[in-house]
Design a protein around this motif. Structure first.
Motif, mmCIF file in Angstrom:
data_model
loop_
_atom_site.group_PDB
_atom_site.id
_atom_site.type_symbol
_atom_site.label_atom_id
_atom_site.label_comp_id
_atom_site.label_asym_id
_atom_site.label_seq_id
_atom_site.Cartn_x
_atom_site.Cartn_y
_atom_site.Cartn_z
ATOM 1 N N THR A 84 -62.405 -36.489 -24.607
ATOM 2 C CA THR A 84 -62.077 -35.599 -23.817
ATOM 3 C C THR A 84 -63.298 -35.059 -22.972
ATOM 4 N N TYR A 85 -63.067 -35.148 -21.926
ATOM 5 C CA TYR A 85 -64.142 -34.261 -20.819
ATOM 6 C C TYR A 85 -63.786 -33.325 -20.266
ATOM 7 N N ALA A 86 -64.482 -32.187 -20.268
ATOM 8 C CA ALA A 86 -63.985 -30.848 -19.686
ATOM 9 C C ALA A 86 -63.742 -31.133 -18.345
ATOM 10 N N PRO A 87 -62.564 -30.658 -17.659
ATOM 11 C CA PRO A 87 -62.225 -30.692 -16.149
ATOM 12 C C PRO A 87 -63.228 -29.865 -15.503
ATOM 13 N N ARG A 88 -63.835 -28.883 -15.944
ATOM 14 C CA ARG A 88 -64.691 -27.774 -15.198
ATOM 15 C C ARG A 88 -65.988 -27.901 -15.987
ATOM 16 N N TRP A 92 -62.418 -34.373 -34.833
ATOM 17 C CA TRP A 92 -61.457 -33.224 -35.369
ATOM 18 C C TRP A 92 -62.014 -31.849 -35.047
ATOM 19 N N ALA A 93 -63.115 -31.735 -35.669
ATOM 20 C CA ALA A 93 -63.705 -30.238 -35.646
ATOM 21 C C ALA A 93 -64.009 -29.805 -34.200
ATOM 22 N N THR A 94 -64.224 -31.039 -33.078
ATOM 23 C CA THR A 94 -64.628 -30.324 -31.865
ATOM 24 C C THR A 94 -63.469 -30.528 -30.960
ATOM 25 N N GLY A 95 -62.230 -31.060 -31.349
ATOM 26 C CA GLY A 95 -61.323 -31.150 -30.501
ATOM 27 C C GLY A 95 -61.540 -32.564 -29.695
ATOM 28 N N ASP A 96 -62.368 -33.414 -30.081
ATOM 29 C CA ASP A 96 -62.747 -34.645 -29.607
ATOM 30 C C ASP A 96 -63.347 -34.388 -28.132
ATOM 31 N N LEU A 97 -63.951 -33.109 -28.131
ATOM 32 C CA LEU A 97 -64.619 -32.794 -26.712
ATOM 33 C C LEU A 97 -66.186 -33.796 -26.704
ATOM 34 N N ARG A 98 -66.026 -34.495 -25.499
ATOM 35 C CA ARG A 98 -67.362 -35.088 -25.516
ATOM 36 C C ARG A 98 -68.264 -34.646 -24.228
ATOM 37 N N PRO A 99 -69.420 -34.917 -24.407
ATOM 38 C CA PRO A 99 -70.531 -34.411 -23.478
ATOM 39 C C PRO A 99 -70.151 -35.259 -22.131
ATOM 40 N N HIS A 100 -70.549 -34.772 -20.972
ATOM 41 C CA HIS A 100 -70.217 -35.593 -19.649
ATOM 42 C C HIS A 100 -71.704 -36.510 -19.684
ATOM 43 N N LEU A 101 -72.638 -36.172 -20.401
ATOM 44 C CA LEU A 101 -73.967 -37.017 -20.542
ATOM 45 C C LEU A 101 -74.621 -36.468 -21.805
ATOM 46 N N THR A 102 -75.214 -37.511 -22.684
ATOM 47 C CA THR A 102 -75.868 -37.208 -23.584
ATOM 48 C C THR A 102 -77.382 -37.727 -23.384
ATOM 49 N N ARG A 133 -70.773 -34.453 -8.862
ATOM 50 C CA ARG A 133 -69.331 -34.898 -8.969
ATOM 51 C C ARG A 133 -68.493 -33.791 -9.320
ATOM 52 N N ALA A 134 -69.125 -32.650 -10.063
ATOM 53 C CA ALA A 134 -68.243 -31.485 -10.759
ATOM 54 C C ALA A 134 -67.934 -30.741 -9.583
ATOM 55 N N VAL A 190 -64.077 -29.535 -8.008
ATOM 56 C CA VAL A 190 -63.551 -28.135 -7.948
ATOM 57 C C VAL A 190 -63.107 -28.090 -6.420
ATOM 58 N N GLU A 191 -63.766 -28.584 -5.536
ATOM 59 C CA GLU A 191 -63.328 -28.978 -3.920
ATOM 60 C C GLU A 191 -62.084 -29.431 -3.949
ATOM 61 N N ALA A 192 -61.817 -30.470 -4.576
ATOM 62 C CA ALA A 192 -60.464 -31.086 -4.511
ATOM 63 C C ALA A 192 -59.549 -30.402 -5.324
ATOM 64 N N THR A 193 -59.630 -29.728 -6.202
ATOM 65 C CA THR A 193 -58.516 -28.898 -7.012
ATOM 66 C C THR A 193 -57.744 -27.856 -5.654
ATOM 67 N N PRO A 194 -56.391 -27.956 -5.715
ATOM 68 C CA PRO A 194 -55.641 -27.030 -5.021
ATOM 69 C C PRO A 194 -55.949 -25.594 -5.328
#
Length: 221
Positions: free
Chosen positions: A6-10, A130-140, A212-213, A217-221
């Motif tokens: 999972t990659y954070a949307p913001r 599981w501990a991290t909610g499967d949150l992934r970095p956008h870049l490692t 890209r981030a 944001v600009e594309a979000t209604p």
């Protein structure tokens, strides 16, 4: 075990990984300073230990006074630190649209406790994800360095730094293997390079993420 992730949307989530003495802390600070000067809100953090709960976990897993721990105990202590870190530091900052830069994250558990301790990698990964909610970095950013060179930069060593050279070689190989399976989300750099050359390469890659981030944001209604 391989998850889709999972990659954070913001926000933008950047992680620094690598063996001992590879310059992760230095490069994470350089990136944070550079982005801050450009007006970005940056949350510079680290694992283990950047929460009150995590600080206690850090003391246990790194202090030579702890002595031997069950390898599974070690995995679970690191996982507890990560769960608290993600829930109370990383996700709130990303939700605010900040740039989160962390010195170590899940890959360190997979490399040190999985490969280094020779535990089942799929079991270690399942616990860490599981501990991290499967949150992934956008870049490692992986700063690669021969263990002999990195370990030579320390006078005193903690529990992990004090492990055998063979242990640290397994760790290095695990980091490189992780990066090879997902090149879109990794930047592998030779840690022996001049630190400003390394910093410029990192900034160039992160700049693309920030663009890209902003577009998201600009594309979000």
């Amino acid at each position: 075990m391989r998850f889709h992730g999972t990659y954070a949307p913001r926000g933008v989530f950047v992680c620094f990984e690598g063996g001992e003495g590879s310059g992760k802390s230095t490069q994470s600070r350089l990136l944070a300073d550079r982005l801050g000067q450009l007006g970005h809100v940056v949350r510079l953090t680290f694992e283990p230990g950047d929460t009150p709960v995590g600080a206690e976990m850090r003391r246990i897993v790194l202090s030579p006074e702890t002595g031997e721990l069950s390898h599974r105990t070690e995995v679970l202590l690191y996982a507890a630190d990560k769960a608290e870190h993600v829930d109370t530091v990383v996700l709130p900052a990303l939700d605010r649209g900040e740039v989160v830069i962390t010195d170590r994250y899940v890959d360190s558990t997979l490399a040190y406790q999985g490969a280094g301790r020779a535990l089942d990698p799929s079991e270690v990964e399942e616990v860490a994800r599981w501990a991290t909610g499967d949150l992934r970095p956008h870049l490692t950013v992986l700063l690669d360095l021969e263990p002999q060179q990195g370990l030579g930069r320390f006078e005193g060593r903690d529990r992990i730094e004090g492990e055998s050279l063979e242990f640290h070689q397994r760790v290095r190989e695990a980091f490189l293997d992780l990066a090879s399976h997902d090149p879109d989300h990794y930047l592998v750099l030779d840690a022996r390079e001049d630190r400003e050359v390394i910093a410029d390469a990192i900034f160039a890659r992160v700049s693309g993420l920030l663009e890209r981030a902003t577009a998201r944001v600009e594309a979000t209604p």
